[in-house]
Enzyme design. Sequence first.
Site, PDB file in Angstrom:
ATOM      1  N   HIS A  96       0.823  -1.211   0.000  1.00 32.88           N
ATOM      2  CA  HIS A  96       0.000   0.000   0.000  1.00 32.88           C
ATOM      3  C   HIS A  96       0.861   1.266   0.000  1.00 32.88           C
ATOM      4  O   HIS A  96       0.669   2.180   0.800  1.00 32.88           O
ATOM      5  CB  HIS A  96      -0.951   0.008   1.207  1.00 32.88           C
ATOM      6  CG  HIS A  96      -1.862  -1.186   1.262  1.00 32.88           C
ATOM      7  ND1 HIS A  96      -2.749  -1.483   0.253  1.00 32.88           N
ATOM      8  CD2 HIS A  96      -2.009  -2.171   2.189  1.00 32.88           C
ATOM      9  CE1 HIS A  96      -3.418  -2.585   0.561  1.00 32.88           C
ATOM     10  NE2 HIS A  96      -2.979  -3.029   1.711  1.00 32.88           N
ATOM     11  N   VAL A 180     -13.839  -8.108  -3.969  1.00 30.26           N
ATOM     12  CA  VAL A 180     -14.330  -7.723  -2.642  1.00 30.26           C
ATOM     13  C   VAL A 180     -15.824  -7.418  -2.704  1.00 30.26           C
ATOM     14  O   VAL A 180     -16.623  -7.911  -1.894  1.00 30.26           O
ATOM     15  CB  VAL A 180     -13.558  -6.504  -2.103  1.00 30.26           C
ATOM     16  CG1 VAL A 180     -14.121  -6.065  -0.756  1.00 30.26           C
ATOM     17  CG2 VAL A 180     -12.077  -6.819  -1.967  1.00 30.26           C
ATOM     18  N   ILE A 270     -10.198   1.463   2.609  1.00 31.04           N
ATOM     19  CA  ILE A 270      -9.395   2.307   3.496  1.00 31.04           C
ATOM     20  C   ILE A 270      -7.907   1.952   3.428  1.00 31.04           C
ATOM     21  O   ILE A 270      -7.047   2.798   3.708  1.00 31.04           O
ATOM     22  CB  ILE A 270      -9.921   2.215   4.952  1.00 31.04           C
ATOM     23  CG1 ILE A 270      -9.404   3.389   5.798  1.00 31.04           C
ATOM     24  CG2 ILE A 270      -9.588   0.865   5.577  1.00 31.04           C
ATOM     25  CD1 ILE A 270      -9.999   4.714   5.416  1.00 31.04           C
ATOM     26  N   ASP A 271      -7.567   0.709   3.035  1.00 27.20           N
ATOM     27  CA  ASP A 271      -6.157   0.344   2.858  1.00 27.20           C
ATOM     28  C   ASP A 271      -5.447   1.284   1.893  1.00 27.20           C
ATOM     29  O   ASP A 271      -4.247   1.526   2.022  1.00 27.20           O
ATOM     30  CB  ASP A 271      -6.035  -1.084   2.303  1.00 27.20           C
ATOM     31  CG  ASP A 271      -6.322  -2.133   3.360  1.00 27.20           C
ATOM     32  OD1 ASP A 271      -5.897  -1.944   4.503  1.00 27.20           O
ATOM     33  OD2 ASP A 271      -6.977  -3.134   3.042  1.00 27.20           O
ATOM     34  N   ARG A 280     -11.829   7.724   7.919  1.00 29.64           N
ATOM     35  CA  ARG A 280     -10.445   7.826   8.393  1.00 29.64           C
ATOM     36  C   ARG A 280     -10.098   6.467   8.991  1.00 29.64           C
ATOM     37  O   ARG A 280     -10.970   5.756   9.506  1.00 29.64           O
ATOM     38  CB  ARG A 280     -10.283   8.926   9.444  1.00 29.64           C
ATOM     39  CG  ARG A 280     -11.206   8.796  10.644  1.00 29.64           C
ATOM     40  CD  ARG A 280     -10.898   9.862  11.693  1.00 29.64           C
ATOM     41  NE  ARG A 280     -11.889   9.926  12.747  1.00 29.64           N
ATOM     42  CZ  ARG A 280     -11.969   9.088  13.775  1.00 29.64           C
ATOM     43  NH1 ARG A 280     -11.081   8.094  13.882  1.00 29.64           N
ATOM     44  NH2 ARG A 280     -12.903   9.219  14.700  1.00 29.64           N
TER      45      ARG A 280
END
Length: 370
Positions: A96, A180, A270-271, A280
């Site tokens: 990431h 996903v 969010i990754d 957040r």
Amino acid sequence: MDISIVYNKISEDLRVPLTPGAVSTIVKEGNDVYFLKGAGTASGFSDREYELKGAKIAYTEEEICKRGDLIISVTPLPYDFLAMIKRGATVMSFQHLAVASEKYLDLLLEREITSIGFEVISDERGELVIEAATGEIAGALGVQIAASYLQTNKGGRGILLGGAPGIEPANVLIIGAGSVGRSAARTASALGARVLIIDRNVEKLRLVEDTIGKSVSTGFSSTHGIAEWIKNADVVIGAVYLKGAKSPIVVKEEMVKTMKKGSVIIDLSIDQGGCVETSRPTTLSNPVFEKFGVVHYCVPNIPSLAARASSQALSHALFPYIVEIGNTGDGYLKSIPSLARGTYTYKGKITMKVLADLFNRKYTPIEEIV
């Protein structure tokens, strides 16, 4: 080849990248495997199991970092770990790097580390083979978590995901029809929810209909469409992913303000920074916050909640590559195109264009230097 299996104690991630069975195969192929003490405990794999399969137990982070020519982890290695590993070593994990610091990237380049991200390893069709394996678990878990946070005692609307006789089911909006999103749609539909999954790729939507059927509705993603659909959603699951890049913000703050009080957002993007403007990063120990009356769940390492299953899925997808690296030696990137396509940095150069563009750095195609 010397291979080190490590884990990041401060990340709250409970997974391990290789199971004892996978380690057994790797050792039998002539590789030395070093295993950081306790790395498999949370996933239900003891140090003794790894020892019986041929691994050598290392007792400190410094020892295991300095042992390996290839370092394998689940989460990104902490900055201090990078400083301890051999110059020119290979690191494989969910990297990431699109949301990493420039300081972290600079250290990868300065130490000439080959950085391979599980999330960007892809086959000749562009399928993200490792990401898909764990992403399916993330999608299913996201639905389970959403059902839990719809409960009154957790700040939710006090409704059942699948409804009940005479009571309507929840409306679930899933943004992104990759592995996903499809997994989330399949799980939510099986539990009885009313599901709409949207994407801009019509082929992905067609795949949803082919594999799940008409029990899940599909829609073409647009700003106007999301703004309308989100008003009626009890659950929004963000599953947007662009290979190697930051996730685009597709749910604006103004849209969140129009959602029902006690509805739930699960941001599985969010990754890579998140696809909801009000998101957040949160943690497994403190997973939610409320914004505009909407419960937000934004845990980056959500598959860790099913640590054993996630470790097994990751190991099954990963270990053939590790065996091939060991058999091939230094020229493995030339021999294994899938890994080459998943390489962020190599010999002090950035080899992923989207990363180079993000940090305004020079891009060098991997084909020019392997």
